[in-house]
Each structure stands twice: as structure tokens, then as C-alpha cells.
Design a protein around this motif. Structure first.
Motif, PDB file in Angstrom:
ATOM      1  N   PRO A 131     -16.177 -41.689 -29.198  1.00 20.61           N
ATOM      2  CA  PRO A 131     -15.678 -43.050 -29.421  1.00 20.61           C
ATOM      3  C   PRO A 131     -14.501 -43.090 -30.403  1.00 20.61           C
ATOM      4  N   PHE A 132     -14.561 -42.244 -31.450  1.00 15.75           N
ATOM      5  CA  PHE A 132     -13.452 -42.191 -32.405  1.00 15.75           C
ATOM      6  C   PHE A 132     -12.166 -41.757 -31.710  1.00 15.75           C
ATOM      7  N   LEU A 133     -12.244 -40.688 -30.902  1.00 13.48           N
ATOM      8  CA  LEU A 133     -11.049 -40.176 -30.220  1.00 13.48           C
ATOM      9  C   LEU A 133     -10.500 -41.189 -29.213  1.00 13.48           C
ATOM     10  N   LYS A 134     -11.391 -41.879 -28.503  1.00 10.12           N
ATOM     11  CA  LYS A 134     -10.939 -42.919 -27.566  1.00 10.12           C
ATOM     12  C   LYS A 134     -10.160 -43.995 -28.311  1.00 10.12           C
ATOM     13  N   ASP A 135     -10.712 -44.441 -29.425  1.00 13.55           N
ATOM     14  CA  ASP A 135     -10.057 -45.479 -30.220  1.00 13.55           C
ATOM     15  C   ASP A 135      -8.726 -44.972 -30.778  1.00 13.55           C
ATOM     16  N   TYR A 136      -8.730 -43.768 -31.335  1.00 15.21           N
ATOM     17  CA  TYR A 136      -7.517 -43.221 -31.951  1.00 15.21           C
ATOM     18  C   TYR A 136      -6.401 -43.055 -30.931  1.00 15.21           C
ATOM     19  N   THR A 137      -6.740 -42.546 -29.743  1.00 15.29           N
ATOM     20  CA  THR A 137      -5.703 -42.293 -28.735  1.00 15.29           C
ATOM     21  C   THR A 137      -5.180 -43.574 -28.082  1.00 15.29           C
ATOM     22  N   THR A 138      -5.878 -44.686 -28.255  1.00 17.00           N
ATOM     23  CA  THR A 138      -5.307 -45.958 -27.779  1.00 17.00           C
ATOM     24  C   THR A 138      -4.291 -46.495 -28.778  1.00 17.00           C
ATOM     25  N   LYS A 139      -4.430 -46.101 -30.050  1.00 11.36           N
ATOM     26  CA  LYS A 139      -3.522 -46.574 -31.099  1.00 11.36           C
ATOM     27  C   LYS A 139      -2.354 -45.626 -31.340  1.00 11.36           C
ATOM     28  N   GLU A 140      -2.590 -44.340 -31.150  1.00  6.76           N
ATOM     29  CA  GLU A 140      -1.579 -43.311 -31.418  1.00  6.76           C
ATOM     30  C   GLU A 140      -1.421 -42.408 -30.200  1.00  6.76           C
ATOM     31  N   LYS A 141      -0.199 -41.999 -29.951  1.00  7.56           N
ATOM     32  CA  LYS A 141       0.064 -41.078 -28.841  1.00  7.56           C
ATOM     33  C   LYS A 141      -0.246 -39.653 -29.309  1.00  7.56           C
ATOM     34  N   VAL A 142      -1.122 -38.988 -28.556  1.00 10.68           N
ATOM     35  CA  VAL A 142      -1.529 -37.612 -28.867  1.00 10.68           C
ATOM     36  C   VAL A 142      -1.187 -36.749 -27.665  1.00 10.68           C
ATOM     37  N   GLU A 143      -0.467 -35.655 -27.900  1.00 11.73           N
ATOM     38  CA  GLU A 143      -0.098 -34.792 -26.773  1.00 11.73           C
ATOM     39  C   GLU A 143      -0.951 -33.529 -26.676  1.00 11.73           C
ATOM     40  N   LEU A 144      -1.656 -33.191 -27.766  1.00 10.93           N
ATOM     41  CA  LEU A 144      -2.403 -31.939 -27.766  1.00 10.93           C
ATOM     42  C   LEU A 144      -3.613 -32.051 -28.682  1.00 10.93           C
ATOM     43  N   PHE A 145      -4.772 -31.594 -28.163  1.00 12.60           N
ATOM     44  CA  PHE A 145      -5.962 -31.416 -28.981  1.00 12.60           C
ATOM     45  C   PHE A 145      -6.060 -29.928 -29.306  1.00 12.60           C
ATOM     46  N   LEU A 146      -6.166 -29.597 -30.571  1.00 16.12           N
ATOM     47  CA  LEU A 146      -6.402 -28.227 -30.996  1.00 16.12           C
ATOM     48  C   LEU A 146      -7.852 -28.136 -31.434  1.00 16.12           C
ATOM     49  N   ILE A 147      -8.587 -27.268 -30.801  1.00  9.86           N
ATOM     50  CA  ILE A 147     -10.010 -27.130 -31.096  1.00  9.86           C
ATOM     51  C   ILE A 147     -10.227 -25.775 -31.767  1.00  9.86           C
ATOM     52  N   GLY A 148     -10.903 -25.797 -32.908  1.00  8.99           N
ATOM     53  CA  GLY A 148     -11.216 -24.544 -33.578  1.00  8.99           C
ATOM     54  C   GLY A 148     -12.071 -23.650 -32.695  1.00  8.99           C
ATOM     55  N   GLU A 149     -11.738 -22.368 -32.717  1.00 13.59           N
ATOM     56  CA  GLU A 149     -12.470 -21.383 -31.908  1.00 13.59           C
ATOM     57  C   GLU A 149     -13.171 -20.411 -32.864  1.00 13.59           C
TER      58      GLU A 149
END
Length: 136
Positions: free
Chosen positions: A39-57
Motif C-alpha cells: 500500500p505504501f508503494l502504491k501511494d508513493y508511486t501515484t505521487k512520485e514518478k519512479v523508474e526503478l525499484f532496487l531490491i537488496g539481494e
């Protein structure tokens, strides 16, 4: 340009860091309960343009996946379905928690402040993002 968003995924808490729109500066954004992450990411990406998610490996010292990878892989599959237009990349996160703790010491935080695990997660996400920016 759009922001890059780094995720230090954990079972209880997830640290999040972002870049500015020019993708120059990595800053800690927040730490959210992992149950509230989507839900946080859905909300954030409606307010800000995000082109890449970097996920820790997370990896072991011998370069094999750590046990927590079993929880991260299903999360990534969910991200791919929910955000098909946002690219996902993995970044080696070995030592980020230790580096985050050292950063807290170096910045003069007292013992009580250094026990704040949410802050460690946020700093770890920032280190993941900085590592990616340096590699570009």
C-alpha cells in the motif's frame, strides 16, 4: 527524470530510500511495516514518478543466496505484477546493516538512538541505493 527507489526488505520492517529526480542524491525516505509495504508503494508511486525499484539481494559470504531470499522472491513477483512499468534490479546488500550501524556511530548518535532498528533499515536502503548510483 524519475526517481530510483531502494528497498531493504525485511520480515517485520522494510527500509526505503529514494533519489532526487536527477538521480544524483540518495536519501533515506522511511521505514514501513512490511505488511504495509505494498500500500505504501502504491501511494508513493501515484505521487512520485519512479523508474526503478532496487531490491537488496542478501547473500552468504560464499555468494549463495541467504535464507531471507525465500521471502524476497515472492515479494518481487508481486511487485512485477503490480508495477509492470517499473524496472526491478537487485543489489548485493552484504554488510549494509553493519555499515549502517557504523554510519550511526560516525554521525554521533547515542546508544539508545543506535538501537532504533527502523533507522538501521532506512540507512541500509540508502546504502543499497548509493552503491547502485556509484556503480552507474
Amino acid at each position: 527524470m524519475a526517481r530510483l527507489l531502494a528497498i531493504d526488505y525485511g520480515l517485520k520492517r522494510t527500509g526505503i530510500a529514494v533519489t532526487d529526480e536527477l538521480q544524483i542524491i540518495a536519501s533515506g525516505l522511511t521505514t514501513v511495516a512490511t505488511s504495509e509495504l505494498i500500500p505504501f508503494l502504491k501511494d508513493y508511486t501515484t505521487k512520485e514518478k519512479v523508474e526503478l525499484f532496487l531490491i537488496g539481494e542478501p547473500k552468504q559470504m560464499d555468494n549463495t543466496p541467504s535464507e531471507s531470499e525465500a521471502f524476497i522472491s515472492p515479494f518481487i513477483k508481486k511487485l512485477e505484477k503490480l508495477f509492470p512499468d517499473i524496472e526491478i534490479k537487485r543489489v548485493d546488500e552484504r554488510f549494509t546493516s553493519k555499515m549502517a550501524f557504523k554510519t550511526m556511530i560516525d554521525s554521533g548518535l547515542n546508544k539508545k538512538q543506535r538501537k532504533n532498528k527502523a533507522l538501521i533499515d532506512e540507512i541500509s536502503a540508502t546504502l543499497i541505493l548509493q552503491s547502485y548510483l556509484y556503480s552507474k
